[in-house]
Scaffold this motif. Structure first.
Motif, PDB file in Angstrom:
ATOM      1  N   ALA A  51      84.841  53.137  -0.702  1.00 22.50           N
ATOM      2  CA  ALA A  51      85.043  53.421   0.722  1.00 22.50           C
ATOM      3  C   ALA A  51      84.528  54.804   1.121  1.00 22.50           C
ATOM      4  CB  ALA A  51      86.518  53.289   1.078  1.00 22.50           C
ATOM      5  N   THR A  52      84.644  55.764   0.211  1.00 20.03           N
ATOM      6  CA  THR A  52      84.309  57.153   0.555  1.00 20.03           C
ATOM      7  C   THR A  52      82.999  57.645  -0.036  1.00 20.03           C
ATOM      8  OG1 THR A  52      85.506  58.041  -1.355  1.00 20.03           O
ATOM      9  CG2 THR A  52      86.763  57.727   0.695  1.00 20.03           C
ATOM     10  N   GLY A  53      82.519  56.970  -1.071  1.00 15.76           N
ATOM     11  CA  GLY A  53      81.340  57.466  -1.773  1.00 15.76           C
ATOM     12  C   GLY A  53      81.658  58.570  -2.760  1.00 15.76           C
ATOM     13  N   ILE A  54      82.934  58.889  -2.929  1.00 18.68           N
ATOM     14  CA  ILE A  54      83.367  59.908  -3.884  1.00 18.68           C
ATOM     15  C   ILE A  54      83.527  59.244  -5.251  1.00 18.68           C
ATOM     16  CG2 ILE A  54      85.206  61.532  -4.500  1.00 18.68           C
ATOM     17  CD1 ILE A  54      85.819  61.753  -1.489  1.00 18.68           C
ATOM     18  N   SER A  55      82.943  59.813  -6.272  1.00 21.02           N
ATOM     19  CA  SER A  55      82.984  59.202  -7.602  1.00 21.02           C
ATOM     20  C   SER A  55      84.393  59.217  -8.184  1.00 21.02           C
ATOM     21  CB  SER A  55      82.034  59.942  -8.546  1.00 21.02           C
ATOM     22  OG  SER A  55      82.530  61.246  -8.824  1.00 21.02           O
ATOM     23  N   LEU A  56      84.623  58.328  -9.144  1.00 19.34           N
ATOM     24  CA  LEU A  56      85.899  58.342  -9.860  1.00 19.34           C
ATOM     25  C   LEU A  56      86.124  59.693 -10.518  1.00 19.34           C
ATOM     26  CD1 LEU A  56      86.027  54.856 -11.673  1.00 19.34           C
ATOM     27  CD2 LEU A  56      86.851  55.463  -9.395  1.00 19.34           C
ATOM     28  N   ALA A  57      85.054  60.263 -11.082  1.00 19.70           N
ATOM     29  CA  ALA A  57      85.179  61.548 -11.778  1.00 19.70           C
ATOM     30  C   ALA A  57      85.630  62.654 -10.841  1.00 19.70           C
ATOM     31  CB  ALA A  57      83.847  61.919 -12.431  1.00 19.70           C
TER      32      ALA A  57
END
Length: 345
Positions: A182-188
């Motif tokens: 949804a945000t494009g923020i990686s899991l890391a």
């Protein structure tokens, strides 16, 4: 052709033919001996995605969360600060009390959705108050919460606060896959300041079973000991781990479509006069149905059940619709048309 669309949860999915093929073809060994190559690869992959040293494959997210609590806590009586409506508090059968002798400190967020550092700060127990209280030894977060993404800024600020007092932070990231899409923020990036993270494989990822707990090598080594104690040692579990590897490569990339379908469903229902209880940011629509609308929750559920759509009543006046990769546009169209028809009768 009779349809069978199920929106009660994203745990109701069935393995696809390709996933089953991957499971049947997986190389296996005895995982307790550390000899199952598919389990080892899934654990390596999950740790790498989260930027952590190690991971452990578990039977469920409840097991993953409870292993994390048990591995973090060392000297009871101790307490855990968490969201008042979090899965770890509401839906894990009192596991923290039973398995870790820990007291949960449930916190209602000031904005009624996600915790902030200010919310957490007010409920930290930093000493035992003349032996009256169990000190806080863990903060537990959840992302997503009812489909709403927890802002990275809040995660980082809570972690900074907790770590300043030597308190570790666990993230129940059962649906962190959705937050990342949804945000494009990686899991890391989401997990960079987390001391442990649980990733579910059966919620939205299409797997029949499983979760992965990630953290430092020392932490996972301790969790592996407790997993054995909890009766969770796997043998030829590569058959199940293969589903997780398939899901990461083939199901996770489809989540954007599920989110778009959830948004279209929410917009269509809102246009008809229904109210949505929480922002629709990922794959969940929490629908409020006012009695004055002339349509009861159970009435709508029953009508759609006859048409091949299964939905769940959370409580009187509230429905939860969870979209996943086995829901198609025809299902969304049918729900909207049926809701429109019920309002007109």
């Amino acid at each position: 052709m009779a349809h069978n669309w199920d929106l009660r949860s994203d745990t109701v999915t069935k393995p696809t033919a390709d996933m089953l093929a991957a499971m049947l073809g997986a190389p296996v060994g005895d995982s307790v001996f550390g000899e199952d190559p598919t389990v080892t690869e899934l654990e390596r992959r999950a740790a790498e995605l989260c930027g952590k040293e190690a991971a452990i494959f578990c039977a469920s997210s409840t097991m993953g969360n409870q292993l994390a609590i048990r591995a973090h806590l060392h000297n009871p009586p101790e307490s855990i600060v968490c969201h008042a409506k979090s899965h770890i508090f509401q839906y894990e059968s009192g596991g923290a009390a039973l398995l870790s002798q820990a007291m949960m400190v449930p916190v209602t967020p000031s904005d009624s959705i996600n915790l902030t550092a200010a919310d957490v700060k007010q409920h930290l127990i930093l000493d035992n108050f003349l032996y009256h209280k169990p000190p806080t030894r863990l903060v537990a977060l959840e992302n997503t919460f009812s489909g709403v993404v927890m802002p990275l800024k809040d995660i980082e600020e809570i972690a900074e606060l907790a770590h300043s007092h030597g308190i570790p932070v666990h993230l129940d990231g059962s649906r962190l896959w959705n937050a990342s899409v949804a945000t494009g923020i990686s899991l890391a990036e989401y997990t960079r300041q987390m001391d442990s993270v649980n990733l579910c494989l059966s919620k939205g990822m299409g797997c029949p079973v499983g979760a992965v707990l990630v953290g430092s090598a020392a932490f996972i080594d301790k969790a592996r000991h407790f997993r054995k104690v909890f009766g969770g040692g796997w043998r030829q579990a590569g058959i199940l781990a293969a589903a997780g590897l398939y899901a990461i490569d083939h199901i996770w990339p489809t989540m954007k479509r599920s989110h778009e379908q959830a948004r279209r469903l929410a917009d269509g229902l809102t246009a008809l006069g229904f109210a949505v209880s929480l922002p629709v940011e990922t794959n969940m629509v929490l629908l409020s149905i006012d009695a004055e609308m002339g349509v009861a929750c159970q009435q709508l559920v029953d009508v759609l059940k006859e048409k091949g759509v299964t939905m769940g009543v959370l409580y009187e006046g509230s429905l939860r619709l969870v979209v996943h990769h086995q829901i198609d546009d025809e299902c969304i169209d049918l729900i909207l048309a049926s809701a429109r028809q019920q309002l007109a009768t």
